[in-house]
Design an enzyme around this catalytic site. Sequence first.
Site, short mmCIF file in Angstrom:
data_model
loop_
_atom_site.label_atom_id
_atom_site.label_comp_id
_atom_site.label_asym_id
_atom_site.label_seq_id
_atom_site.Cartn_x
_atom_site.Cartn_y
_atom_site.Cartn_z
N LYS A 91 -100.65 -28.26 -55.20
CA LYS A 91 -101.21 -27.31 -57.01
C LYS A 91 -101.23 -25.90 -56.36
CE LYS A 91 -102.76 -26.61 -60.62
NZ LYS A 91 -102.66 -25.34 -60.20
N GLU B 168 -115.08 -27.38 -53.21
CA GLU B 168 -116.09 -25.97 -52.88
C GLU B 168 -115.48 -25.86 -54.44
OE1 GLU B 168 -117.90 -25.81 -50.31
OE2 GLU B 168 -117.05 -28.52 -49.71
N CYS C 25 -115.72 -16.33 -53.56
CA CYS C 25 -117.33 -17.03 -53.92
C CYS C 25 -118.33 -16.56 -52.74
CB CYS C 25 -116.69 -18.26 -53.33
SG CYS C 25 -115.99 -18.68 -51.80
N GLU D 277 -121.99 -17.52 -61.75
CA GLU D 277 -121.25 -16.05 -61.19
C GLU D 277 -120.59 -15.28 -61.70
OE1 GLU D 277 -117.90 -18.77 -59.69
OE2 GLU D 277 -118.01 -17.78 -57.44
P1 NAD Z 1 -110.90 -22.55 -61.15
O1 NAD Z 1 -110.98 -23.63 -61.03
O2 NAD Z 1 -110.18 -21.95 -62.36
O3 NAD Z 1 -108.52 -22.70 -60.56
C1 NAD Z 1 -108.73 -23.65 -59.08
C2 NAD Z 1 -107.48 -24.46 -59.28
O4 NAD Z 1 -108.23 -25.07 -60.14
C3 NAD Z 1 -106.43 -23.27 -59.39
O5 NAD Z 1 -105.33 -24.53 -59.12
C4 NAD Z 1 -106.53 -24.39 -61.17
O6 NAD Z 1 -104.84 -24.01 -61.68
C5 NAD Z 1 -106.66 -25.61 -61.08
N1 NAD Z 1 -106.89 -26.13 -61.77
C6 NAD Z 1 -107.36 -25.70 -63.30
N2 NAD Z 1 -107.52 -26.96 -64.47
C7 NAD Z 1 -107.26 -27.80 -63.80
C8 NAD Z 1 -107.62 -29.60 -64.41
N3 NAD Z 1 -107.63 -30.06 -65.55
N4 NAD Z 1 -107.35 -30.00 -63.06
C9 NAD Z 1 -106.56 -30.19 -61.35
N5 NAD Z 1 -106.65 -28.26 -61.00
C10 NAD Z 1 -107.04 -27.77 -62.91
O7 NAD Z 1 -110.21 -21.76 -60.29
P2 NAD Z 1 -110.79 -19.74 -60.16
O8 NAD Z 1 -110.38 -18.88 -61.11
O9 NAD Z 1 -108.67 -20.20 -59.19
O10 NAD Z 1 -111.43 -19.47 -58.20
C11 NAD Z 1 -112.33 -18.61 -58.43
C12 NAD Z 1 -113.44 -19.58 -58.48
O11 NAD Z 1 -113.47 -20.88 -56.72
C13 NAD Z 1 -114.49 -19.10 -58.15
O12 NAD Z 1 -116.02 -20.00 -58.69
C14 NAD Z 1 -115.17 -19.16 -56.76
O13 NAD Z 1 -116.64 -18.73 -56.45
C15 NAD Z 1 -113.90 -20.52 -56.27
N6 NAD Z 1 -113.92 -20.51 -54.94
C16 NAD Z 1 -115.03 -21.11 -53.77
C17 NAD Z 1 -114.52 -20.79 -52.43
C18 NAD Z 1 -115.60 -21.68 -51.69
O14 NAD Z 1 -115.07 -21.93 -50.53
N7 NAD Z 1 -116.67 -21.90 -52.18
C19 NAD Z 1 -113.40 -19.99 -51.73
C20 NAD Z 1 -112.93 -19.81 -53.28
C21 NAD Z 1 -113.51 -19.57 -54.48
#
Ligand code: NAD
Length: 515
Positions: free
Chosen positions: A205, A286, A320, A416
């Site tokens: 997804k 992550e 991130c 963040e």
């Molecule tokens: P997000 O949490 O909004 O979304 C991530 C994914 O989760 C998307 O595919 C989204 O559709 C899905 N999602 C949302 N609600 C869900 C649910 N209830 N059940 C299952 N899936 C769900 O994050 P984002 O805005 O896409 O990404 C940015 C964030 O990701 C930042 O906080 C960043 O720091 C983090 N990030 C972390 C790493 C790492 O390696 N630690 C790497 C990249 C990004």
Amino acid sequence: MVQPYRHEPFTDFTVKENAKAMEEAISQVKKELGQDYPLIIGGERIYTDNKIVSFNPAKKDEVVGNVSKADKELAEKAMQVADETFQWWRKSTAQMRADILFRAAAIVRRRKHEFSAWIIHEGGKPWKEADADIAEGIDFLEYYGRQMLEIDKGKEIVSRPIENNRFGYIPLGVGLVVSPWNFLFAIMCGTAVSPMVTGNTVLLKPASATPVIAYKLMEVLEEAGMPAGVINYIPGSGSEIGDYLVEHPRTRFISFTGSRDVGTSIYEKAAKVQPGQKWLKRVVAEMGGKDTMIVDSDSDLELAAESIMNSAFGFQGQKCSACSRAVVHEDVYDEVLERVTELTKEIDLGNTTEKNYFMSAVVDKGAYDKIMGYIDTGKNEGRLVHGGKGDDSKGYFIEPTIFADVDPKATIMQEEIFGPVVAFTKAKDFNEALDIANNTDYGLTGAVITNNRNHIEMAKEDFHVGNLYFNRGCTAAIVGYHPFGGFNMSGTDSKAGGPDYLYNFMQGKTYSEML
Ligand code: NAD
């Protein structure tokens, strides 16, 4: 024998031919924008009426693609297909699975600029960042293929004259992979293929903002020989199909990369054993970061300023690992702040599908509003030294923004922001700098600029982050060189691109036969 692993080189766009090749790739991709994309379940293309519209963040009326959207019924169908496929895929050879990854890497490498051009459009990536994102995806394919072959050799255990003992790893089952939009190719690719190469089947997804590039990867994997049903492509709403599959009793593991809020809620939901569920779900989560760069009094100040500027504003601060806090020794504070400001003034900002600007737009309206909200908060918490303005008339552009003299406990020092905003604070000595660096809930990356060997040793012991860098910025981890993952609320420290990562998707099995 495969060649030893080395990371994919980056493209230098100051070389005219390279810039020209990218311009051509962008023009080509422009002609292919706006198409409809289906789901892929068991190899079958399924078009739905309900669509996710993916657009260019730097030009919001430019549609990158209309992507079919899975509902619960289709998510259930994908689960059944993945479950059935697992029954034979788990017995496939490691060599076959690794070979699919190696071939996929070669295909993407041949079409590198085209792939970059897609993510310049869909993710609002500057060219250099897009090139690095695609290179990282290639690296994951190459690295995890090799790691799987290593794991397949098994590990030495002891036997006795009366028995023959062996130990090895087997896959887990069906996994849900939920990826973010910021490394729309690399992380999506790495998190999808790592469970696949270890013999699991996958429900992918991708982030709703960036589903088109994930479809492109599916095409590549199919071309490379991945059988139907092994990775199933099911874009959809996190709250609808995400929750449904997280809670599904047949889900064996979840690999999530994204925000802290979503990650912690997945962790909680996955912990509940559902009726009919026969295992404890494994969760790799992550999550976010609040990453600090420390500048010591005895340090290369030009290196410090350049590293802070690049780590804070590369890809609009939407990493991130982005530097959102600069903790600078009081003796050099004014000088470093002034130099970072000078460098930041040189940053150009614009639509990178038109020109190779250093910065482009932030991903969408939600991100724009959130970041502008933090900038407003910052105005009460510190001194605005540069930037602070946004313009969302054509795309979601926000100026690179610097706040000075911010209290370490202030909101913009703790939460963040995930945008082009960096806050400076002063430390009276190195001990205080370390205390400030550690005073968040997160623990992802950090960097120290110093010439003091004792301080390097102190930071190694006490700077509590998963990826700690010296005399460089805090972004730009490379697969196989800098295994990546954070402590505390940054996640489960699974260390993507590291030698232990694939074990997250496997379980150890002991075989003992009496002789
Ligand atoms: P997000 O949490 O909004 O979304 C991530 C994914 O989760 C998307 O595919 C989204 O559709 C899905 N999602 C949302 N609600 C869900 C649910 N209830 N059940 C299952 N899936 C769900 O994050 P984002 O805005 O896409 O990404 C940015 C964030 O990701 C930042 O906080 C960043 O720091 C983090 N990030 C972390 C790493 C790492 O390696 N630690 C790497 C990249 C990004």
